[in-house]
Design a protein around this motif. Structure first.
Motif, PDB file in Angstrom:
ATOM      1  N   ALA A 199       0.815  -1.212   0.000  1.00  0.00           N
ATOM      2  CA  ALA A 199       0.000   0.000   0.000  1.00  0.00           C
ATOM      3  C   ALA A 199       0.853   1.269   0.000  1.00  0.00           C
ATOM      4  O   ALA A 199       0.425   2.304  -0.526  1.00  0.00           O
ATOM      5  CB  ALA A 199      -0.935  -0.007   1.212  1.00  0.00           C
ATOM      6  N   PRO A 202       2.743   1.413  -4.099  1.00  0.00           N
ATOM      7  CA  PRO A 202       1.794   0.806  -5.044  1.00  0.00           C
ATOM      8  C   PRO A 202       2.326   0.769  -6.467  1.00  0.00           C
ATOM      9  O   PRO A 202       3.189   1.557  -6.865  1.00  0.00           O
ATOM     10  CB  PRO A 202       0.577   1.737  -4.943  1.00  0.00           C
ATOM     11  CG  PRO A 202       1.160   3.067  -4.581  1.00  0.00           C
ATOM     12  CD  PRO A 202       2.337   2.770  -3.694  1.00  0.00           C
ATOM     13  N   SER A 230      -1.814  -2.581  -4.705  1.00  0.00           N
ATOM     14  CA  SER A 230      -1.106  -3.070  -3.520  1.00  0.00           C
ATOM     15  C   SER A 230      -0.451  -4.432  -3.722  1.00  0.00           C
ATOM     16  O   SER A 230       0.343  -4.861  -2.890  1.00  0.00           O
ATOM     17  CB  SER A 230      -2.068  -3.140  -2.327  1.00  0.00           C
ATOM     18  OG  SER A 230      -3.134  -4.035  -2.601  1.00  0.00           O
TER      19      SER A 230
END
Length: 370
Positions: A199, A202, A230
């Motif tokens: 996250a 990315p 992600s």
């Protein structure tokens, strides 16, 4: 010392001082000098003056992108001796614009590229570069003050080498109308810099040379790409009618230094194969069995039971009435005349019962003679 100029001695008679100014690069102990001093009683006294020139040094450092670099200020009393740590009672400061500080921004062409810090207890100077900085910042000046109040200025300039991660996406092949899936993989350029996709790091599409936050791209007449930022998972869904190999699409990922790496995803869509019609001349097997012909083409076989055949007529057991010839079909063949008979012509009715009718007529003729 070997006729090498290592400094200058001066005498300040007003203060009865002997001053030694060493050469800028000299470190060590020069040979003692002798001097004569006169006392208030008028007597002269012979004396010796010796001193040690301590060297204060700071080595420039060299490391990779995103890694903090440190250098130790040391004191040396002889060029052939290792340095020793700086005394903790010797003040150390950065000097910038005539201001002294223990912390200073590192700059390059007027832009901040990192941070310098000093640990006064150990004499350690550290440089923490910005994660995206590569190269050499501007030199920084460090002032060291000895216990006797003498000041020495040092300069420090670190060097930052680039770390280049790499990325790849395995190409995929699928049939017309079938979705295909692959995944972006990133590899770090150094063990000291982590490279991963999550996250905080990315994966992103690159559209027209720019990084995009879009998670789906649709291309008219070809299909659509869907990206999971992600995880780096990318799925291609072709339009139902499309087949071929479209231009690859680029995806960017970054390491802990935010250094980008770009991978290209290539897909191939195979056209549906049209099944060949069965060839009766080549059929030898059972229904549903696929066999290879000598030419290497695949054909679907049919059973022998489906092949066409002509029924065979059996002889009639009863005498059939004699058909009369018609104008459209004149009688071509007649039976020979039998002696003693009434010379009645027996026309050939057809190919299947002609001889049977001739035999009946002959038997009738023979019976009449008896």
């Amino acid at each position: 010392m070997n006729d090498e100029k290592i400094g200058v001695y001066r005498i300040n008679r007003g203060k009865n001082e002997i001053i030694y100014q060493p050469s800028g690069t000299f470190v060590g102990c020069p040979q003692p000098i002798e001097f004569i001093a006169y006392g208030s009683d008028g007597h002269s006294y012979l004396g010796n003056f010796s001193q040690t020139v301590l060297g204060i040094q700071l080595q420039n450092t060299h490391d990779i992108q995103g890694v903090t670099q440190t250098s130790q200020i040391t004191i040396i009393s002889s060029p052939n001796e290792p340095g020793r740590p700086l005394d903790s009672n010797w003040p150390i400061d950065f000097i910038s614009n005539s201001q002294a500080s223990k912390q200073l921004s590192a700059t390059k062409n007027g832009q901040t590229v990192g941070l310098y810090q000093i640990d006064p207890n150990t004499g350690t100077v550290s440089f923490a570069p910005d994660k995206n900085f590569i190269g050499q910042p501007d030199k920084v000046t460090i002032r060291v003050t000895s216990a006797s109040g003498e000041q020495t200025n040092l300069q420090y300039q670190p060097t930052v080498d680039a770390v280049r991660p790499s990325a790849r996406i395995a190409p995929t092949i699928g049939e017309q109308g079938q979705s295909q899936t692959s995944k972006v993989r990133i590899t770090s350029g150094s063990d000291q810099v982590m490279a991963r996709i999550d996250a905080n790091h990315p994966a992103r599409f690159i559209i027209n040379g720019q990084v995009s936050n879009a998670e789906k791209i649709s291309i008219s007449g070809i299909g659509s790409y869907i990206l999971e930022p992600s995880t780096g998972l990318v799925t291609f869904s072709p339009d139902f009618e499309y087949f071929g190999k479209p231009k690859g699409i680029n995806i960017q990922v970054t390491d802990d230094n935010n250094t980008p790496a770009i991978a290209t995803y290539n897909v191939t869509v195979l056209r549906h194969q049209v099944a060949q019609q069965p060839s009766p001349a080549a059929n030898r097997g059972d229904q549903g069995v696929i066999e290879e012909s000598p030419a290497g083409e695949t054909v679907i076989q049919q059973p022998v039971s489906q092949q066409q055949s002509q029924p065979v007529q059996q002889p009639q057991t009863q005498q059939q009435p004699t058909p009369q010839p018609t104008p459209q079909q004149p009688v071509q063949n007649v039976a020979e005349q039998v002696p003693g008979a009434d010379n009645t012509e027996l026309p050939m009715l057809d190919d299947t019962n002609a001889w049977y009718m001739i035999a009946i007529a002959l038997l009738g003729a023979l019976s009449g003679e008896e």
